[in-house]
Design an enzyme around this catalytic site. Structure first.
Site, mmCIF file in Angstrom:
data_model
loop_
_atom_site.group_PDB
_atom_site.id
_atom_site.type_symbol
_atom_site.label_atom_id
_atom_site.label_comp_id
_atom_site.label_asym_id
_atom_site.label_seq_id
_atom_site.Cartn_x
_atom_site.Cartn_y
_atom_site.Cartn_z
ATOM 1 N N CYS A 1 45.374 -17.212 7.660
ATOM 2 C CA CYS A 1 44.411 -16.100 7.616
ATOM 3 C C CYS A 1 43.343 -16.291 8.702
ATOM 4 O O CYS A 1 43.673 -16.312 9.881
ATOM 5 C CB CYS A 1 43.820 -15.940 6.228
ATOM 6 S SG CYS A 1 42.970 -14.355 5.974
ATOM 7 N N HIS B 1 48.904 -14.539 3.801
ATOM 8 C CA HIS B 1 48.687 -15.695 2.931
ATOM 9 C C HIS B 1 50.021 -16.147 2.337
ATOM 10 O O HIS B 1 50.489 -15.550 1.361
ATOM 11 C CB HIS B 1 47.740 -15.328 1.789
ATOM 12 C CG HIS B 1 46.323 -15.157 2.194
ATOM 13 N ND1 HIS B 1 45.416 -16.203 2.211
ATOM 14 C CD2 HIS B 1 45.646 -14.060 2.604
ATOM 15 C CE1 HIS B 1 44.232 -15.747 2.597
ATOM 16 N NE2 HIS B 1 44.350 -14.458 2.851
ATOM 17 N N GLU C 1 50.527 -18.622 0.448
ATOM 18 C CA GLU C 1 50.291 -19.090 -0.925
ATOM 19 C C GLU C 1 50.204 -17.949 -1.931
ATOM 20 O O GLU C 1 50.251 -18.173 -3.143
ATOM 21 C CB GLU C 1 49.027 -19.955 -0.993
ATOM 22 C CG GLU C 1 47.715 -19.229 -0.807
ATOM 23 C CD GLU C 1 47.381 -18.926 0.644
ATOM 24 O OE1 GLU C 1 46.319 -18.336 0.872
ATOM 25 O OE2 GLU C 1 48.173 -19.290 1.542
#
Length: 212
Positions: free
Chosen positions: A82, A192, A194
């Site tokens: 990011c 992202h 994750e």
């Protein structure tokens, strides 16, 4: 056992990144650290980022981690996430700030004008939600990730590399934009991993095994 240091400079989705990394590579030793010596000792580095670019850069500079990060970035596998991707570049429109300048290019804001989505709704900034990622060139971190897979985005700014070869992934929001870059031992994403389910975990797993 490979060691992965997630840099804690006060800005970033640290615990989510760490949990995803541990799930993706349970054999790795994953640490969240603000200790420069742990950063120097680690074999792999993750630079997360969340919030405003000027704040992220200011915190990195005052954290005491910048020198250790700069040393490691020369040779160790480094993953930017990011704003961590944006920080690798130079001039940024957000707050007229400036990143690390390790990759040639700038960080610009979405200018959507009257752009609309497939349903005719006006596109908004920030760009938030799931979007397809086109793999513009092959890379080890795309292993097991299908082209045009969906990843999760939350951002108002994106990188604009001066060298098109830096781009390894692009997406479309109003128009095409770079969302993943790579150069030597550095790989970075605007999205992202994750927050991106199985394909995000696959990318982290690939990072744990990457030998640039």
């Amino acid at each position: 056992m490979t060691t992965v240091a997630i840099l804690d400079y006060g800005m970033g989705n640290l615990r989510s990144v760490a949990q995803a990394m541990r799930t993706a590579a349970p054999e790795a030793q994953v640490m969240i650290t603000s200790d420069p010596e742990q950063v120097r000792a680690a074999e792999r580095l993750i630079l997360p980022g969340q919030g405003a670019m000027p704040d992220c850069m200011a915190n990195l500079r005052t954290s005491g981690l910048l020198e250790a990060l700069s040393e490691g970035a020369k040779t160790k596998p480094l993953l930017g996430v990011c704003v961590g991707e944006q920080m690798l570049f130079g001039a940024a429109e957000e707050g007229n700030s400036h990143g690390l300048g390790w990759l040639d290019g700038s960080v610009v804001k979405f200018q959507l004008n009257e752009a609309v989505d497939a349903n005719g709704a006006k596109l908004k900034v920030p760009h938030m939600g799931w979007n397809r990622v086109n793999q513009t060139r092959a890379h080890a971190l795309w292993h097991g990730v299908p082209d045009e897979a969906y990843f999760y985005f939350v951002h108002s700014y994106y990188v604009m590399p001066n060298d098109a070869h830096l781009t390894v992934g692009s997406s479309v929001y109003g128009s095409a934009f770079t969302c993943a870059v790579a150069h030597d031992n550095i790989f970075a994403t605007q999205f992202h991993p994750e927050k991106s389910g199985a394909f995000g975990l696959q990318l982290y797993r690939n990072f744990a095994n990457w030998r640039p």
